[in-house]
Design a protein around this motif. Structure first.
Motif, PDB file in Angstrom:
ATOM      1  N   UNK A  37       0.842  -1.192   0.000  1.00 58.59           N
ATOM      2  CA  UNK A  37       0.000   0.000   0.000  1.00 58.59           C
ATOM      3  C   UNK A  37       0.878   1.243   0.000  1.00 58.59           C
ATOM      4  N   UNK A  38       0.461   2.246  -0.742  1.00 54.38           N
ATOM      5  CA  UNK A  38       1.224   3.498  -0.777  1.00 54.38           C
ATOM      6  C   UNK A  38       1.114   4.279   0.525  1.00 54.38           C
ATOM      7  N   UNK A  39       0.341   3.778   1.492  1.00 61.80           N
ATOM      8  CA  UNK A  39       0.392   4.356   2.842  1.00 61.80           C
ATOM      9  C   UNK A  39       1.811   4.281   3.384  1.00 61.80           C
ATOM     10  N   UNK A  40       2.552   3.296   2.902  1.00 64.64           N
ATOM     11  CA  UNK A  40       3.903   3.076   3.412  1.00 64.64           C
ATOM     12  C   UNK A  40       4.958   4.007   2.873  1.00 64.64           C
ATOM     13  N   UNK A  41       4.609   4.758   1.813  1.00 62.58           N
ATOM     14  CA  UNK A  41       5.606   5.645   1.183  1.00 62.58           C
ATOM     15  C   UNK A  41       4.953   6.976   0.788  1.00 62.58           C
ATOM     16  N   UNK A  42       4.462   7.719   1.774  1.00 59.97           N
ATOM     17  CA  UNK A  42       3.687   8.931   1.490  1.00 59.97           C
ATOM     18  C   UNK A  42       4.472  10.070   0.848  1.00 59.97           C
ATOM     19  N   UNK A 245       3.711  -0.991  18.706  1.00 57.55           N
ATOM     20  CA  UNK A 245       4.540  -0.345  17.706  1.00 57.55           C
ATOM     21  C   UNK A 245       4.660  -1.271  16.504  1.00 57.55           C
ATOM     22  N   UNK A 246       4.475  -0.697  15.307  1.00 61.43           N
ATOM     23  CA  UNK A 246       4.576  -1.510  14.097  1.00 61.43           C
ATOM     24  C   UNK A 246       6.000  -1.989  13.893  1.00 61.43           C
ATOM     25  N   UNK A 247       6.105  -3.270  13.503  1.00 56.72           N
ATOM     26  CA  UNK A 247       7.401  -3.879  13.208  1.00 56.72           C
ATOM     27  C   UNK A 247       7.270  -4.638  11.885  1.00 56.72           C
ATOM     28  N   UNK A 279       2.149   6.735   6.674  1.00 53.31           N
ATOM     29  CA  UNK A 279       1.363   7.956   6.544  1.00 53.31           C
ATOM     30  C   UNK A 279       0.794   8.405   7.889  1.00 53.31           C
ATOM     31  N   UNK A 280       0.316   7.427   8.674  1.00 54.47           N
ATOM     32  CA  UNK A 280      -0.300   7.748   9.959  1.00 54.47           C
ATOM     33  C   UNK A 280       0.694   7.689  11.116  1.00 54.47           C
ATOM     34  N   UNK A 281       1.802   6.989  10.920  1.00 50.87           N
ATOM     35  CA  UNK A 281       2.794   6.818  11.987  1.00 50.87           C
ATOM     36  C   UNK A 281       4.184   7.149  11.440  1.00 50.87           C
ATOM     37  N   UNK A 282       4.498   8.426  11.307  1.00 50.35           N
ATOM     38  CA  UNK A 282       5.775   8.818  10.693  1.00 50.35           C
ATOM     39  C   UNK A 282       7.010   8.360  11.449  1.00 50.35           C
ATOM     40  N   UNK A 283       6.829   7.928  12.684  1.00 50.46           N
ATOM     41  CA  UNK A 283       7.981   7.515  13.487  1.00 50.46           C
ATOM     42  C   UNK A 283       8.485   6.121  13.136  1.00 50.46           C
ATOM     43  N   UNK A 284       7.706   5.328  12.411  1.00 51.90           N
ATOM     44  CA  UNK A 284       8.141   3.968  12.115  1.00 51.90           C
ATOM     45  C   UNK A 284       9.190   3.961  11.006  1.00 51.90           C
ATOM     46  N   UNK A 285       9.771   2.806  10.746  1.00 48.16           N
ATOM     47  CA  UNK A 285      10.899   2.690   9.819  1.00 48.16           C
ATOM     48  C   UNK A 285      10.562   3.221   8.425  1.00 48.16           C
TER      49      UNK A 285
END
Length: 304
Positions: A37-42, A245-247, A279-285
């Motif tokens: 999903x492009x949510x991962x690369x906003x 936390x997303x991993x 997109x919603x969690x900019x702190x993740x990898x």
């Protein structure tokens, strides 16, 4: 058409397998279709998205916003017939499929003006998907209104799906309800699908959205919802100090392996789509790391 010689050769091989007491299909595994999903690369352009997808062995892209704009109909890649044709051509040239358009249309609203706005937005996505030869659009419910009973809200979701399914007839597009928000209990989803499902209505199964709330075993969930599942979302997380936390896939607490195994054994042939919520969690990898890891992590689980 199979010629006589190849038919005999194939038949002999199958017969040989039977004579040896083996099932030649027992270990057959189709190549899984992977997308992200492009949510991962906003912050990526469409060109960057396509090039990354090809380089990292993906088969398709799930479009949920481009450069932070979630309403795809406002993006230059999709806002005119010529732009749509050009975008479709770019995907074709890269050998990638557009597997789903993620709309922000919510089906649970009772306010007439807000509801009309949501349904109109979904219809625009259906039209866009048809132009792109994309098979699916995503709609969803969020948290239920506090001033409205659950049965009433579920009826609104069913009504919205029926309206959109009827609108999508003949378009080649199916409207998919994502397991999301307050619609994550299997029995609720079954009720909705039994009253709304049809040729143009189905489900996106996000096992993680369900499991983190209900703790229902993915294998049991899949056994009940399988007839309606057309697309999947995969993600994982780890809880630290009470916070999730997303991993990367397979490195968290979620039963991703159980969900993937249920899909594989159940004969699921759709896309396995990685939803890295940058997109919603900019702190993740960063996407360069997370989206590159997914195909390897997924295939390790899939083949185990």
């Amino acid at each position: 058409m199979v010629n006589r010689r190849s038919f005999i050769r194939q038949s002999s091989a199958l017969a040989g397998g039977v004579l040896l007491g083996t099932n030649v299909f027992a270990h057959y595994q189709p190549n899984p279709q992977l997308s992200f999903s492009t949510l991962g690369c906003p912050k990526w352009t469409l060109r960057q998205i396509l090039e990354f997808g090809v380089k990292n062995g993906y088969n398709g892209i799930e479009i949920r916003g481009i450069l932070g704009e979630m309403d795809l109909t406002k993006r230059e890649e999709f806002n005119t017939p010529s732009a749509i044709a050009a975008t479709k051509k770019q995907f074709s040239e890269k050998g990638l499929k557009i597997v789903n358009l993620g709309s922000s249309a919510e089906m649970h609203h009772s306010d007439l003006a807000k509801r009309r706005l949501q349904l109109d937005s979904a219809k625009q996505f259906i039209d866009l998907a048809a132009g792109l030869a994309c098979p699916f659009i995503r709609v969803f419910p969020n948290a239920f209104p506090k001033d409205q009973g659950k049965p009433e809200t579920i009826d609104l979701i069913i009504d919205g799906l029926l309206q959109l399914g009827n609108y999508a007839k003949g378009s080649g597009v199916t409207v998919l309800l994502e397991t999301h928000g307050d619609i994550v209990v299997t029995e609720d989803l079954l009720y909705i699908m039994k009253h709304a499902a049809g040729p143009n209505v189905g489900l996106i199964w996000d096992f993680y959205n369900m499991w983190t709330i209900t703790q229902e075993a993915p294998a049991e969930v899949y056994s009940k919802l399988a007839p309606y599942i057309r697309h999947t979302h995969l993600k994982d997380s780890k809880k630290t100090d009470g916070k999730e936390s997303y991993v990367f896939l397979g490195q968290g607490d979620g039963p991703a392996a159980e969900a993937i195994t249920a899909l594989r054994k159940g004969g699921y042939k759709g896309f396995y789509s990685f939803e890295w919520e940058k997109m919603w969690h900019p702190e993740i990898a960063e996407p360069e790391l997370a989206l590159a890891d997914f195909p390897m992590a997924f295939k390790k689980i899939f083949k185990s």
